[in-house]
Design a protein around this motif. Structure first.
Motif, PDB file in Angstrom:
ATOM      1  N   SER A  52       2.487   9.571   4.483  1.00  0.00           N
ATOM      2  CA  SER A  52       1.793  10.114   3.314  1.00  0.00           C
ATOM      3  C   SER A  52       1.723   9.022   2.254  1.00  0.00           C
ATOM      4  CB  SER A  52       2.543  11.326   2.759  1.00  0.00           C
ATOM      5  OG  SER A  52       2.616  12.357   3.730  1.00  0.00           O
ATOM      6  N   MET A  53       0.529   8.787   1.713  1.00  0.00           N
ATOM      7  CA  MET A  53       0.324   7.668   0.788  1.00  0.00           C
ATOM      8  C   MET A  53      -0.610   8.062  -0.363  1.00  0.00           C
ATOM      9  SD  MET A  53       1.945   4.991   2.145  1.00  0.00           S
ATOM     10  CE  MET A  53       1.159   3.427   1.754  1.00  0.00           C
ATOM     11  N   PRO A  54      -0.333   7.542  -1.580  1.00  0.00           N
ATOM     12  CA  PRO A  54      -1.267   7.738  -2.697  1.00  0.00           C
ATOM     13  C   PRO A  54      -2.545   6.919  -2.500  1.00  0.00           C
ATOM     14  CG  PRO A  54       0.945   7.155  -3.469  1.00  0.00           C
ATOM     15  CD  PRO A  54       0.910   6.892  -1.999  1.00  0.00           C
ATOM     16  N   LEU A  55      -3.576   7.286  -3.204  1.00  0.00           N
ATOM     17  CA  LEU A  55      -4.848   6.571  -3.098  1.00  0.00           C
ATOM     18  C   LEU A  55      -4.777   5.150  -3.665  1.00  0.00           C
ATOM     19  CD1 LEU A  55      -7.445   9.342  -4.071  1.00  0.00           C
ATOM     20  CD2 LEU A  55      -7.142   8.253  -1.841  1.00  0.00           C
ATOM     21  N   THR A  56      -3.733   4.842  -4.416  1.00  0.00           N
ATOM     22  CA  THR A  56      -3.601   3.511  -5.012  1.00  0.00           C
ATOM     23  C   THR A  56      -3.235   2.440  -3.988  1.00  0.00           C
ATOM     24  OG1 THR A  56      -1.318   4.095  -5.576  1.00  0.00           O
ATOM     25  CG2 THR A  56      -2.981   4.360  -7.300  1.00  0.00           C
ATOM     26  N   TYR A  57      -2.836   2.855  -2.784  1.00  0.00           N
ATOM     27  CA  TYR A  57      -2.486   1.879  -1.752  1.00  0.00           C
ATOM     28  C   TYR A  57      -3.753   1.375  -1.054  1.00  0.00           C
ATOM     29  CZ  TYR A  57       2.503   2.841  -2.176  1.00  0.00           C
ATOM     30  OH  TYR A  57       3.782   2.939  -2.638  1.00  0.00           O
ATOM     31  N   HIS A  58      -3.713   0.114  -0.620  1.00  0.00           N
ATOM     32  CA  HIS A  58      -4.886  -0.535  -0.053  1.00  0.00           C
ATOM     33  C   HIS A  58      -4.648  -0.947   1.396  1.00  0.00           C
ATOM     34  CE1 HIS A  58      -6.562  -0.515  -4.053  1.00  0.00           C
ATOM     35  NE2 HIS A  58      -5.473  -1.125  -4.523  1.00  0.00           N
ATOM     36  N   THR A  59      -5.669  -1.531   1.988  1.00  0.00           N
ATOM     37  CA  THR A  59      -5.615  -1.907   3.402  1.00  0.00           C
ATOM     38  C   THR A  59      -4.426  -2.809   3.712  1.00  0.00           C
ATOM     39  OG1 THR A  59      -8.021  -1.739   3.595  1.00  0.00           O
ATOM     40  CG2 THR A  59      -6.879  -3.016   5.292  1.00  0.00           C
ATOM     41  N   LEU A  60      -4.165  -3.794   2.858  1.00  0.00           N
ATOM     42  CA  LEU A  60      -3.052  -4.706   3.104  1.00  0.00           C
ATOM     43  C   LEU A  60      -1.705  -3.983   3.059  1.00  0.00           C
ATOM     44  CD1 LEU A  60      -4.099  -7.941   1.147  1.00  0.00           C
ATOM     45  CD2 LEU A  60      -4.098  -7.549   3.623  1.00  0.00           C
ATOM     46  N   ASP A  61      -1.616  -2.939   2.236  1.00  0.00           N
ATOM     47  CA  ASP A  61      -0.383  -2.142   2.195  1.00  0.00           C
ATOM     48  C   ASP A  61      -0.148  -1.441   3.531  1.00  0.00           C
ATOM     49  OD1 ASP A  61       0.091  -2.773  -0.526  1.00  0.00           O
ATOM     50  OD2 ASP A  61      -1.298  -1.189  -1.148  1.00  0.00           O
ATOM     51  N   PHE A  62      -1.212  -0.884   4.087  1.00  0.00           N
ATOM     52  CA  PHE A  62      -1.084  -0.215   5.383  1.00  0.00           C
ATOM     53  C   PHE A  62      -0.768  -1.224   6.489  1.00  0.00           C
ATOM     54  CE2 PHE A  62      -3.354   3.012   2.990  1.00  0.00           C
ATOM     55  CZ  PHE A  62      -2.699   4.166   3.402  1.00  0.00           C
ATOM     56  N   ASP A  83       0.401  10.945  12.225  1.00  0.00           N
ATOM     57  CA  ASP A  83      -0.516  11.588  11.289  1.00  0.00           C
ATOM     58  C   ASP A  83      -0.497  10.812   9.976  1.00  0.00           C
ATOM     59  OD1 ASP A  83      -2.240  13.670  10.322  1.00  0.00           O
ATOM     60  OD2 ASP A  83      -0.533  14.463   9.198  1.00  0.00           O
ATOM     61  N   THR A  84      -1.601  10.863   9.243  1.00  0.00           N
ATOM     62  CA  THR A  84      -1.662  10.283   7.903  1.00  0.00           C
ATOM     63  C   THR A  84      -2.260  11.302   6.946  1.00  0.00           C
ATOM     64  OG1 THR A  84      -3.861   9.344   8.280  1.00  0.00           O
ATOM     65  CG2 THR A  84      -1.969   7.927   8.769  1.00  0.00           C
ATOM     66  N   LYS A  85      -1.820  11.234   5.692  1.00  0.00           N
ATOM     67  CA  LYS A  85      -2.416  12.123   4.692  1.00  0.00           C
ATOM     68  C   LYS A  85      -2.216  11.537   3.310  1.00  0.00           C
ATOM     69  CE  LYS A  85      -0.660  15.849   3.230  1.00  0.00           C
ATOM     70  NZ  LYS A  85      -0.206  17.268   3.144  1.00  0.00           N
TER      71      LYS A  85
END
Length: 310
Positions: free
Chosen positions: A83-93, A115-117
């Protein structure tokens, strides 16, 4: 404030779960015994300052595998929910995926899906599956058993204090927080020779008291497993030694009891696996956990990590 034990009791009653409460659940399907464990890393409570996303993701799997290690089980498959906030970006993932891949390689298990959300806080939930044993449990300690830990204590609490307060100290203490390890091989090899076991991730005081309560016995600590230079660190930083040793948590060591006849075998396995085994005491009749040293005795209360607290 509702305590974690109360929450677990409520759910167990509602679900009709009557078996003894333990870290790993066992399920039998035909002739196959499966072991399943699940754990969640939450950013606000489980990720200290200066821990990277890659390190945090790795830690989420290591923490889950620690319970398997205490039961002598090798993880084979993993499911991951992120589960991740929208503030995270591709490099974070990319960092998170890298940390999970690092851990799965170290543990020798395959990540098979998940799963991701979107959420307001980062969290990683790991579910591990392996082929399970029917023992050891938390409740198996026997009178006259010896009590062991698979390594010294205090480094992770000291490292966390360093990170939270930006003070200097041993790099080893910092490493124990940012890059914890788990003793899977040692746990698997000793499983047939021990009576009760539990991982120490919630703190040594919690682990010893839980084994004592579920086994209906008393644990006497005669040799405290203090890591190198921790007493000096406590004095220098005006910290309570018992808090560092017993209540810090996240050492991911195995705490277990064994009959005296198996001690030579267990010591041999420790030597084979390069495990810094420490015999800390013994089991006797009664209840509770007590330290006996310098001619005095005092009780160790459960002051380790609680997920729900005020």
């Amino acid at each position: 404030m509702v305590k974690e034990h109360d929450i677990i009791r409520i759910f167990r009653q509602k679900f009709g779960i009557n078996s003894a409460w333990d870290d790993v659940e066992r399920i039998q399907i035909n002739n196959t015994n499966l072991a399943i464990n699940i754990d969640t890393l939450a950013y606000n409570t489980d990720v200290p300052p200066s821990m990277s996303l890659r390190e945090a993701a790795r830690k989420s799997m290591i923490a889950c595998a620690s319970d398997f290690a205490a039961k002598g089980i090798k993880p084979l498959w993993a499911l991951i929910s992120i589960s991740m906030p929208l503030t995270y970006h591709t490099l974070d993932f990319e960092e998170i995926a890298g940390g999970l891949a690092d851990a799965s390689t170290e543990l020798g298990c395959s990540i098979v899906g998940g799963d991701t959300k979107q959420s307001t806080e980062m969290s990683i939930t790991v579910c591990l599956v392996g082929r399970g044993r029917q023992k050891p449990y938390r409740h198996g300690a026997q009178i006259h058993d010896a009590v062991f830990v698979s390594g010294p204590f205090g480094t992770s609490a000291a490292g966390l204090h360093m990170l939270l307060n930006s003070i200097n100290g041993s790099d080893e203490y910092i490493r124990s927080v940012l890059h914890p390890t788990v003793r899977l091989e040692f746990g698997a090899k000793i499983a047939d020779y021990i009576n009760a076991s539990m991982d120490s991730s919630d703190g040594l005081s919690t682990t010893l008291n839980e084994i004592s309560a579920q086994s209906g016995i008393s644990i006497i600590v005669t040799h405290e497993p203090i890591a190198d230079n921790i007493e000096e660190f406590a004095r220098k930083n005006n910290l309570n030694m018992d808090d560092l040793l017993y209540n810090g948590g996240e050492e991911y060591e195995i705490v277990f009891t064994a009959a005296s006849k198996y001690i030579p075998k267990i010591c041999s396995i420790a030597s084979e696996t390069d495990t810094p085994l420490i015999q800390i005491g013994f089991v006797e009749e009664g209840s509770g956990v007590f330290v006996k040293k310098d001619g005095q005795s005092y009780k160790i209360h459960d002051k380790g990590w609680q997920s729900f607290k005020s």
